[in-house]
Motif scaffolding. Structure first.
Motif, PDB file in Angstrom:
ATOM      1  N   SER A 124     -22.524  28.076  22.209  1.00 58.92           N
ATOM      2  CA  SER A 124     -22.358  27.042  21.202  1.00 58.92           C
ATOM      3  C   SER A 124     -20.940  26.467  21.268  1.00 58.92           C
ATOM      4  O   SER A 124     -19.964  27.223  21.371  1.00 58.92           O
ATOM      5  CB  SER A 124     -22.620  27.668  19.825  1.00 58.92           C
ATOM      6  N   SER A 184     -24.420  19.461  24.275  1.00 60.56           N
ATOM      7  CA  SER A 184     -25.053  18.326  23.592  1.00 60.56           C
ATOM      8  C   SER A 184     -24.258  17.048  23.825  1.00 60.56           C
ATOM      9  O   SER A 184     -24.835  15.967  23.979  1.00 60.56           O
ATOM     10  CB  SER A 184     -25.142  18.580  22.088  1.00 60.56           C
ATOM     11  N   THR A 185     -22.945  17.186  23.882  1.00 60.29           N
ATOM     12  CA  THR A 185     -22.131  15.991  24.109  1.00 60.29           C
ATOM     13  C   THR A 185     -22.428  15.416  25.491  1.00 60.29           C
ATOM     14  O   THR A 185     -22.530  14.198  25.655  1.00 60.29           O
ATOM     15  CB  THR A 185     -20.628  16.327  23.959  1.00 60.29           C
TER      16      THR A 185
HETATM   17  N1  LIG Z   1     -18.907  13.863  16.691  1.00 62.18           N
HETATM   18  C1  LIG Z   1     -18.020  14.814  16.873  1.00 62.18           C
HETATM   19  N2  LIG Z   1     -16.805  14.769  16.306  1.00 62.18           N
HETATM   20  C2  LIG Z   1     -15.896  15.728  16.503  1.00 62.18           C
HETATM   21  N3  LIG Z   1     -16.109  16.804  17.258  1.00 62.18           N
HETATM   22  C3  LIG Z   1     -17.300  16.939  17.847  1.00 62.18           C
HETATM   23  C4  LIG Z   1     -18.326  15.961  17.691  1.00 62.18           C
HETATM   24  N4  LIG Z   1     -19.398  16.364  18.412  1.00 62.18           N
HETATM   25  C5  LIG Z   1     -19.074  17.539  18.977  1.00 62.18           C
HETATM   26  N5  LIG Z   1     -17.813  17.885  18.646  1.00 62.18           N
HETATM   27  C6  LIG Z   1     -17.107  19.070  19.094  1.00 62.18           C
HETATM   28  O1  LIG Z   1     -17.167  19.130  20.506  1.00 62.18           O
HETATM   29  C7  LIG Z   1     -17.338  20.451  20.956  1.00 62.18           C
HETATM   30  C8  LIG Z   1     -18.596  20.536  21.798  1.00 62.18           C
HETATM   31  O2  LIG Z   1     -19.739  20.315  20.952  1.00 62.18           O
HETATM   32  P1  LIG Z   1     -21.219  20.233  21.479  1.00 62.18           P
HETATM   33  O3  LIG Z   1     -22.093  19.971  20.299  1.00 62.18           O
HETATM   34  O4  LIG Z   1     -21.302  19.293  22.611  1.00 62.18           O
HETATM   35  O5  LIG Z   1     -21.433  21.712  22.025  1.00 62.18           O
HETATM   36  P2  LIG Z   1     -22.804  22.459  22.351  1.00 62.18           P
HETATM   37  O6  LIG Z   1     -22.517  23.279  23.550  1.00 62.18           O
HETATM   38  O7  LIG Z   1     -23.905  21.494  22.425  1.00 62.18           O
HETATM   39  O8  LIG Z   1     -22.962  23.383  21.092  1.00 62.18           O
HETATM   40  P3  LIG Z   1     -24.324  23.774  20.303  1.00 62.18           P
HETATM   41  O9  LIG Z   1     -25.106  24.644  21.243  1.00 62.18           O
HETATM   42  O10 LIG Z   1     -23.807  24.506  19.114  1.00 62.18           O
HETATM   43  O11 LIG Z   1     -24.992  22.495  19.977  1.00 62.18           O
HETATM   44  C9  LIG Z   1     -17.396  21.316  19.714  1.00 62.18           C
HETATM   45  O12 LIG Z   1     -16.119  21.839  19.488  1.00 62.18           O
HETATM   46  C10 LIG Z   1     -17.758  20.345  18.605  1.00 62.18           C
HETATM   47  O13 LIG Z   1     -17.257  20.761  17.385  1.00 62.18           O
END
Ligand SMILES: Nc1ncnc2c1ncn2[C@@H]1O[C@H](COP(=O)(O)OP(=O)(O)OP(=O)(O)O)[C@@H](O)[C@H]1O
Length: 529
Positions: free
Chosen positions: A112, A117-118
């Protein structure tokens, strides 16, 4: 440009080698899959570099949320870490590059917050990269106008979400047909196509049900059907199975792999579960703190982790589900043609000090014989080897997972034969090799635990039996020398595993072969073929 199948593909450009005759992609150092040697001859002459557009490419993607994204990217490019640039913003994704080929299941895996997701939101244009670009079938998402972007989303990429996102007041069929409705496809046509896909995901008889009448697994199937019905080449699946209970989740994973084989779509799948990644992925990108720390096949990641972080991750992976028979098999050392008869088999066993031998006819595997059976037959005056071959010996294909091999290995102490589609013997898997592969034996370990006693006849009996029927001893050895030399070899259950994870091994197959090669003594103990 004309080249051979052995040419290295150009890494910098999306070129792959195709055979002009059959249009099959060539391997790095071999003919295309499924081709015979004869085909290969033709193909080597006929192949040329043909540019095949990958389904999708991510090029040096960066995404920073916060006050000063551009400054953060500049510092990241100079080597700063996520925490170094925290004052300028959150570096969600740092310099992510990868290429997804058509028809591939590409998994992005990470804990996580690692940035999965980004990334996926940048792939379909929902998030604009701070730097870098995404190419969908060669078209730049960054350069696309809003209209072009809508067009890319409609025609090239669909998305399956974790929480189904079904329309609650529409039937299963209308939900499945929704993307076609958006595309303007007529009612009858879209319902026909949706019904077809619903049948493929096992919901053919629930077309008129409402979403709230379905279980979670069924609802996710509808979500999948909706994405498949859209007809786009690329499916983005964001933690699509994470909300399902383990059994249903396993079922969905298997179904996805089957559907992908049948429909040939390109799937980019996000998960935080490494077992899921290993099962689904043709290739996996492992993410940590915004960066891709390894991009490779499941076997590469399992057998050659890029760093301690990945190594720690893979410790708990269900290896039996990931590794295949072909990846761990050893070359079949002891084989005999059926025409060599019983004495021929016994000679092989004596010379190689093994307790069983694979019997071949026209280079095809027809079964195995054990030392006991052979000695008994020689004493009884039987010469026909075929009459004592046990055709019930288990065989597996090179792509079968080790779970299948384990099942078969329980049925027989003789090494499992790995055969290709035409019955040719590719290699064997002695039980000790299986245990080493499943146990992820530490490269520092020099000993493999004792395994059950092999079923073999005493060493001296080989020589005595052959002598009794007028056979001489092995070349250069007096009769019985094999017997006296044998205990050192056959009784040993020790096996050095020092080569098992040779970091310099060029491929995972070679690495796996090294594992196998490192356990000869123990495989002999098995009566190893
Ligand atoms: N819109 C946003 N504004 C600020 N920070 C963000 C935003 N979207 C994601 N982040 C930050 O970017 C980082 C990566 O987030 P992301 O959601 O891409 O991770 P992930 O691997 O998909 O996690 P998860 O499995 O929990 O969804 C995290 O620290 C998150 O808090």
């Amino acid at each position: 440009m004309v080249g051979g199948l052995g040419d290295e593909p150009d890494v910098a450009s999306p070129e792959v080698l195709l055979c002009r005759v059959c249009a099959m992609p060539g391997g790095a150092d071999d003919r295309h899959p499924g081709a015979t040697r004869d085909d290969a001859q033709t193909c080597v002459v006929e192949v040329e570099h043909v540019t095949v557009e990958p389904a999708l490419e991510a090029r040096n993607l960066h995404k920073v949320f916060g006050r000063n994204p551009k400054d953060a990217v500049r510092r990241l490019k100079a080597g700063a870490t996520r925490s170094d640039v925290a004052d300028a913003g959150t570096a969600a994704v740092i310099d992510a590059s990868f290429t997804v080929q058509r028809g591939e299941i590409f998994v992005i895996m990470g804990l996580s917050g690692s940035g999965k997701s980004t990334i996926i939101r940048m792939l379909n244009g929902l998030n604009e990269p701070t730097a870098g670009d995404v190419l969908v079938q060669g078209r730049s998402v960054g350069d696309a106008s809003p209209k072009e972007l809508r067009d890319i989303r409609r025609s090239s990429i669909s998305m399956v979400f974790q929480h189904f996102a079904l329309l609650p007041h529409r039937t299963v069929l209308d939900n499945a047909a929704y993307a076609l409705e958006i595309q303007g496809v007529g009612r009858d046509e879209r319902r026909r196509r949706a019904q077809e896909i619903l049948a493929k995901v096992g919901l053919g008889d629930r077309a008129e049900a409402m979403p709230d009448e379905l279980s979670g697994g069924m609802r996710q199937r509808v979500g999948l059907a909706r994405a498949l019905t859209a007809g786009t080449d690329i499916l983005l699946m964001d933690e699509a199975f994470s909300a399902l209970d383990p059994l249903i989740r396993r079922e969905m994973q298997e179904q996805l792999v089957e559907l992908q084989r049948e429909l040939g779509r390109t799937i980019i799948f996000i998960t935080h579960d490494l077992n899921e990644a290993m099962f689904l992925g043709d290739r996996i990108a492992v993410m940590r703190d915004g960066r891709i720390v390894q991009n490779g096949t499941p076997e590469e990641i399992l057998t050659d982790p890029a760093n301690d972080y990945v190594a720690q991750f893979v410790q708990d992976v269900d290896r039996a589900r990931v590794l295949t028979a072909g990846a761990v098999m050893a070359p079949a050392a002891a084989t005999t043609p059926v025409s060599a008869g019983v004495r021929g088999a016994l000679r092989v066993m004596r010379d190689l000090q093994v307790g069983s031998v694979a019997v071949l006819e026209n280079r095809r595997y027809i079964g195995a014989v054990t030392d006991r059976a052979v000695v008994r037959a020689v004493k009884a005056g039987t010469s026909d080897l075929r009459s004592i071959v046990s055709s019930a010996q288990p065989v597996v294909g090179p792509d079968d997972p080790l779970t299948d091999v384990v099942e078969r290995s329980v049925e027989s102490p003789i090494p499992i034969a790995v055969v290709d589609d035409s019955g040719r013997l590719l290699g064997t898997i002695p039980r000790v090799t299986l245990l080493a592969a499943l146990g992820n034996v530490d490269p520092q370990t020099t000993e493999i635990p004792i395994i059950e006693a092999p079923v073999t006849v005493p060493e001296a009996e080989f020589a005595q039996t052959l002598a009794a029927v007028g056979e001489s001893a092995a070349v250069g050895e007096p009769v019985g020398a094999g017997a006296s030399a044998a205990p050192a070899t056959r009784a040993s259950t020790r096996a050095t595993n020092a080569d098992a994870t040779n970091a310099d091994a060029p491929t995972q197959r070679t690495a796996a072969a090294a594992t196998v090669a490192a356990v000869p003594a123990a495989s002999v103990t098995e009566g190893g073929v």
